[in-house]
Design an enzyme around this catalytic site. Structure first.
Site, PDB file in Angstrom:
ATOM      1  CB  CYS A   1     -23.634 -12.655  -0.814  1.00  0.00           C
ATOM      2  SG  CYS A   1     -23.492 -11.870   0.813  1.00  0.00           S
TER       3      CYS A   1
ATOM      4  CG  ASP B   1      -2.011   1.034   1.184  1.00  0.00           C
ATOM      5  OD1 ASP B   1      -2.392   1.437   0.082  1.00  0.00           O
ATOM      6  OD2 ASP B   1      -2.464   1.468   2.258  1.00  0.00           O
TER       7      ASP B   1
ATOM      8  CB  CYS C   1     -22.425   0.217   2.566  1.00  0.00           C
ATOM      9  SG  CYS C   1     -21.457   1.728   2.358  1.00  0.00           S
TER      10      CYS C   1
ATOM     11  CB  CYS D   1     -17.793 -10.296   4.440  1.00  0.00           C
ATOM     12  SG  CYS D   1     -17.256 -11.430   3.124  1.00  0.00           S
TER      13      CYS D   1
ATOM     14  CB  CYS E   1     -19.500 -12.092  -4.007  1.00  0.00           C
ATOM     15  SG  CYS E   1     -18.069 -11.277  -3.277  1.00  0.00           S
TER      16      CYS E   1
END
Length: 319
Positions: free
Chosen positions: A193, A135, A200, A250, A190
């Site tokens: 889902c 990062d 969010c 998740c 995913c």
């Protein structure tokens, strides 16, 4: 000394060394041009969804071609390291700090691990050139990890490992060694889902694998230079630095890997804090107690501004 040069043997040797450094996953991909990702990034930036993260608009050609960062690069060793601890959940909730930031700055910790890995590797291969990233440069970490077979980019845009979940730091060693690549992870697990999108708080997730950073609570509590707009401040819910909501809901984090890395345990000082303590903190204390923390990125003034922005919406709940 017998020098190891066989690409397949190097792949297995690197994985063994990575596990010894505490990484929970390791894979290898070629240092190739990522044309599709370049197009996605261009569109995302053109739509202004990067907000004030001007660094995302710079060096876009390098984000799609790591060979422009490291001359002679042949292979990219992709690594995943868990930051999830049993203690991080409670400390994060009480202080408003995202779980990844409750311990020491991952940039330093992971780069030290990668340099140690390469030092051990050189004992088997002889000298080679490399650069280590986490990062910290225009490197498409999540796409590279997917191409190295470690997992997939979820609907939330977070990287998900089928074996370790998404509470992960990603990092890369870009090298001129010729290492056998792993098979890319082609499946997006995913499925149908929608939990991250529904959970969010601000609707930042569109389900396409990218987000609108301008709406993301992680962005507005860390990257946004001015005060948080009221339409987002009312969604903070006690968050002071970062947001874990999409990961917390998740289903794949049922398999979240626990780390044994002591540097990622909550700091002793933070473990004694509550959300209201941020408003009373002086600069000297922040510098002394958080000099090795990821929160140095935002700084105390930004954190106090975040506290003030969300305070009136949390009456009776920690303030």
């Amino acid at each position: 000394m017998t020098v190891e040069t066989d690409p397949k043997n190097l792949n297995q040797l690197i994985k063994s060394l990575a596990l010894g450094q505490g990484f929970c996953a390791c894979g290898v991909t070629r240092a190739d041009f990522l044309e599709e990702d370049a197009q996605v990034l261009e569109k995302w930036v053109a739509e202004g969804r990067h907000g004030q993260m001007s660094y995302m608009a710079r060096n876009r050609e390098k984000r799609a071609n790591v060979r422009l960062l490291v001359e002679g690069a042949k292979s990219i060793v992709c690594l995943a390291h868990s930051y999830y601890t049993r203690e991080s959940e409670e400390v994060s909730k009480r202080t408003g700090v995202a779980k990844y930031a409750v311990g020491e700055d991952y940039h330093t910790v992971l780069k030290n691990k990668m340099h140690a890995l390469c030092a051990a590797l050189k004992e088997k291969t002889g000298d080679f050139s490399y650069r280590a990233f986490t990062d910290s440069a225009p490197v498409p970490e999540r796409r590279l990890a997917q191409r190295a077979g470690l997992g997939w980019i979820g609907k939330s845009s977070m990287f998900i490992s089928p074996d370790a979940g998404s509470y992960l730091f990603l990092s890369e060693i870009v090298t001129d060694l010729d290492i056998a690549p792993d098979t890319p992870f082609e499946q997006n697990k995913c499925g149908s889902c929608r939990r991250c999108r529904m959970a969010c708080p601000t609707g930042a997730i569109d389900g396409s694998g990218t987000i609108d950073a301008r709406k993301c609570l992680s962005y507005v509590t860390i990257e946004l230079k001015e005060n948080i707009p009221e339409k987002l401040a009312c969604k903070l819910g006690g968050r002071i630095y970062g947001c874990d909501t999409c990961m917390d809901v998740c289903p794949w984090n049922k398999y979240a890997a626990l780390t044994e890395e002591p540097c990622f345990l909550p700091s002793e000082y933070l473990s004694r804090m509550d959300r209201e303590d941020w408003a009373k903190m002086d600069p000297e204390t922040f510098e002394r107690e958080f000099t090795r923390s990821p929160m140095q990125r935002a700084g105390l003034d930004k954190i106090k501004s975040n506290v003030a922005a969300g305070k009136k919406y949390l009456a009776g709940d920690g303030f």
